[in-house]
Write a protein that holds these residues in place. Structure first.
Motif, PDB file in Angstrom:
ATOM      1  N   THR A 188      -4.500  -9.387 -16.896  1.00  0.00           N
ATOM      2  CA  THR A 188      -3.539  -8.856 -17.870  1.00  0.00           C
ATOM      3  C   THR A 188      -2.699  -7.712 -17.331  1.00  0.00           C
ATOM      4  O   THR A 188      -1.633  -7.433 -17.861  1.00  0.00           O
ATOM      5  N   ALA A 189      -3.178  -7.031 -16.284  1.00  0.00           N
ATOM      6  CA  ALA A 189      -2.415  -5.916 -15.712  1.00  0.00           C
ATOM      7  C   ALA A 189      -2.961  -5.591 -14.328  1.00  0.00           C
ATOM      8  O   ALA A 189      -4.089  -5.955 -13.988  1.00  0.00           O
ATOM      9  N   ALA A 190      -2.147  -4.895 -13.565  1.00  0.00           N
ATOM     10  CA  ALA A 190      -2.560  -4.433 -12.239  1.00  0.00           C
ATOM     11  C   ALA A 190      -1.786  -3.176 -11.902  1.00  0.00           C
ATOM     12  O   ALA A 190      -0.601  -3.076 -12.214  1.00  0.00           O
ATOM     13  N   ASN A 191      -2.459  -2.223 -11.298  1.00  0.00           N
ATOM     14  CA  ASN A 191      -1.779  -1.037 -10.774  1.00  0.00           C
ATOM     15  C   ASN A 191      -2.471  -0.674  -9.472  1.00  0.00           C
ATOM     16  O   ASN A 191      -3.561  -0.101  -9.469  1.00  0.00           O
ATOM     17  N   LEU A 192      -1.839  -1.040  -8.383  1.00  0.00           N
ATOM     18  CA  LEU A 192      -2.419  -0.816  -7.060  1.00  0.00           C
ATOM     19  C   LEU A 192      -2.081   0.562  -6.506  1.00  0.00           C
ATOM     20  O   LEU A 192      -2.539   0.916  -5.430  1.00  0.00           O
TER      21      LEU A 192
ATOM     22  N   LEU B 215      -6.658  -6.976  -3.120  1.00  0.00           N
ATOM     23  CA  LEU B 215      -6.285  -6.949  -4.538  1.00  0.00           C
ATOM     24  C   LEU B 215      -4.956  -7.666  -4.751  1.00  0.00           C
ATOM     25  O   LEU B 215      -4.788  -8.419  -5.710  1.00  0.00           O
ATOM     26  N   HIS B 216      -4.019  -7.418  -3.858  1.00  0.00           N
ATOM     27  CA  HIS B 216      -2.708  -8.071  -3.946  1.00  0.00           C
ATOM     28  C   HIS B 216      -2.863  -9.585  -3.875  1.00  0.00           C
ATOM     29  O   HIS B 216      -2.259 -10.331  -4.657  1.00  0.00           O
TER      30      HIS B 216
ATOM     31  N   GLU C 229       0.857  -1.174   0.000  1.00  0.00           N
ATOM     32  CA  GLU C 229       0.000   0.000   0.000  1.00  0.00           C
ATOM     33  C   GLU C 229       0.900   1.232   0.000  1.00  0.00           C
ATOM     34  O   GLU C 229       1.842   1.334   0.761  1.00  0.00           O
ATOM     35  N   SER C 230       0.576   2.170  -0.878  1.00  0.00           N
ATOM     36  CA  SER C 230       1.372   3.384  -0.973  1.00  0.00           C
ATOM     37  C   SER C 230       1.017   4.332   0.154  1.00  0.00           C
ATOM     38  O   SER C 230       0.003   4.177   0.826  1.00  0.00           O
ATOM     39  N   GLU C 231       1.852   5.341   0.357  1.00  0.00           N
ATOM     40  CA  GLU C 231       1.558   6.340   1.378  1.00  0.00           C
ATOM     41  C   GLU C 231       0.234   7.011   1.090  1.00  0.00           C
ATOM     42  O   GLU C 231      -0.517   7.332   1.996  1.00  0.00           O
TER      43      GLU C 231
ATOM     44  N   GLU D 251      -5.498 -11.329  -4.685  1.00  0.00           N
ATOM     45  CA  GLU D 251      -6.138 -11.773  -5.923  1.00  0.00           C
ATOM     46  C   GLU D 251      -5.099 -11.912  -7.036  1.00  0.00           C
ATOM     47  O   GLU D 251      -5.103 -12.889  -7.786  1.00  0.00           O
ATOM     48  N   VAL D 252      -4.201 -10.948  -7.128  1.00  0.00           N
ATOM     49  CA  VAL D 252      -3.138 -11.002  -8.140  1.00  0.00           C
ATOM     50  C   VAL D 252      -2.268 -12.232  -7.912  1.00  0.00           C
ATOM     51  O   VAL D 252      -1.979 -12.985  -8.851  1.00  0.00           O
ATOM     52  N   ASP D 253      -1.860 -12.456  -6.664  1.00  0.00           N
ATOM     53  CA  ASP D 253      -1.005 -13.606  -6.366  1.00  0.00           C
ATOM     54  C   ASP D 253      -1.674 -14.922  -6.747  1.00  0.00           C
ATOM     55  O   ASP D 253      -1.046 -15.807  -7.321  1.00  0.00           O
ATOM     56  N   LYS D 254      -2.958 -15.049  -6.447  1.00  0.00           N
ATOM     57  CA  LYS D 254      -3.678 -16.292  -6.765  1.00  0.00           C
ATOM     58  C   LYS D 254      -3.826 -16.472  -8.269  1.00  0.00           C
ATOM     59  O   LYS D 254      -3.635 -17.572  -8.790  1.00  0.00           O
ATOM     60  N   LEU D 255      -4.173 -15.403  -8.969  1.00  0.00           N
ATOM     61  CA  LEU D 255      -4.378 -15.520 -10.413  1.00  0.00           C
ATOM     62  C   LEU D 255      -3.082 -15.753 -11.174  1.00  0.00           C
ATOM     63  O   LEU D 255      -3.089 -16.385 -12.232  1.00  0.00           O
ATOM     64  N   ARG D 256      -1.968 -15.254 -10.647  1.00  0.00           N
ATOM     65  CA  ARG D 256      -0.677 -15.512 -11.300  1.00  0.00           C
ATOM     66  C   ARG D 256      -0.348 -16.991 -11.290  1.00  0.00           C
ATOM     67  O   ARG D 256       0.346 -17.484 -12.173  1.00  0.00           O
ATOM     68  N   ALA D 257      -0.841 -17.697 -10.278  1.00  0.00           N
ATOM     69  CA  ALA D 257      -0.518 -19.112 -10.114  1.00  0.00           C
ATOM     70  C   ALA D 257      -1.422 -20.023 -10.940  1.00  0.00           C
ATOM     71  O   ALA D 257      -1.191 -21.220 -11.002  1.00  0.00           O
ATOM     72  N   ILE D 258      -2.465 -19.451 -11.559  1.00  0.00           N
ATOM     73  CA  ILE D 258      -3.451 -20.258 -12.287  1.00  0.00           C
ATOM     74  C   ILE D 258      -3.331 -20.001 -13.790  1.00  0.00           C
ATOM     75  O   ILE D 258      -3.273 -18.873 -14.232  1.00  0.00           O
TER      76      ILE D 258
END
Length: 144
Positions: free
Chosen positions: A111-115, A92-93, A16-18, A95-102
Motif C-alpha cells: 500500500t505504500a513505500a518510503n525508502l 526493497l526497490h 538510495e539517498s545520500e 520487492e516494490v517493482d515485483k509487487l506492483r506487477a502482481i
C-alpha cells in the motif's frame, strides 16, 4: 505514499539517498536491531503505532503490525534493519517493482513505500488469520 507507476518521473524516490551511504547507523541498536518497540510511532508525522512484531527478525529487517490511531485501521510494515548495508535499499526497490506487477487475491497488497524514511519501510495491508509462508514451508519440511 503509494508506489509510483512505471511512468512516474520521480525515479529518484527509489534510489538510495545520500543519507543511506553516509554511514549513519543511528537506527541500529547495540545488537544490530532497530530500536523499535510496541507503542512507538516509527513514522514521523503519521499516526501509526507499533502493536507487535510479526515473525522473527531477519538480517534484513523487521516486520510489525501497526495501528493507525486516527483511522482505526491496521497495517503491516517491513522496516529495513540496516539501510547502510549494500543492497538492502535495492532489495526493497526490487520487492516494490515485483509487487506492483502482481494483482492476485492470494498475495498481500503493497500500500505504500518510503525508502528515504528513517527507517526505510514498505507498508502492506494487514490480513488477519493469514499464514506465514516461512512457517508453512517449515511445517511441510518437518513432515516429509
Amino acid at each position: 505514499m503509494p508506489p509510483p507507476d512505471s511512468s512516474d518521473e520521480s525515479s529518484d524516490f527509489w534510489e538510495e539517498s545520500e543519507d543511506s551511504a553516509s554511514g549513519d547507523d543511528s537506527l541500529l541498536g547495540d545488537d544490530g536491531g532497530l530500536f523499535l518497540r510496541p507503542g512507538e510511532r516509527p513514522i514521523e508525522g503519521q499516526d501509526w503505532v507499533l502493536v507487535k512484531r510479526i515473525g522473527s527478525p531477519s538480517g534484513f529487517g523487521e516486520v510489525w503490525l501497526a495501528r493507525d490511531e486516527a483511522l482505526h485501521v491496521d497495517g503491516v510494515f517491513k522496516f529495513c534493519r540496516d539501510p547502510n548495508k549494500r543492497g538492502h535499499i535495492t532489495s526493497l526497490h526490487n520487492e516494490v517493482d515485483k509487487l506492483r506487477a502482481i494483482n492476485h487475491d492470494g498475495i498481500v497488497r503493497l500500500t505504500a513505500a518510503n525508502l528515504r524514511a528513517k527507517p526505510p519501510f514498505l507498508q502492506y495491508d494487514y490480513v488477519p488469520h493469514s499464514y506465514d509462508l516461512s512457517q508453512v514451508l517449515q511445517d511441510y519440511k518437518s513432515r516429509y
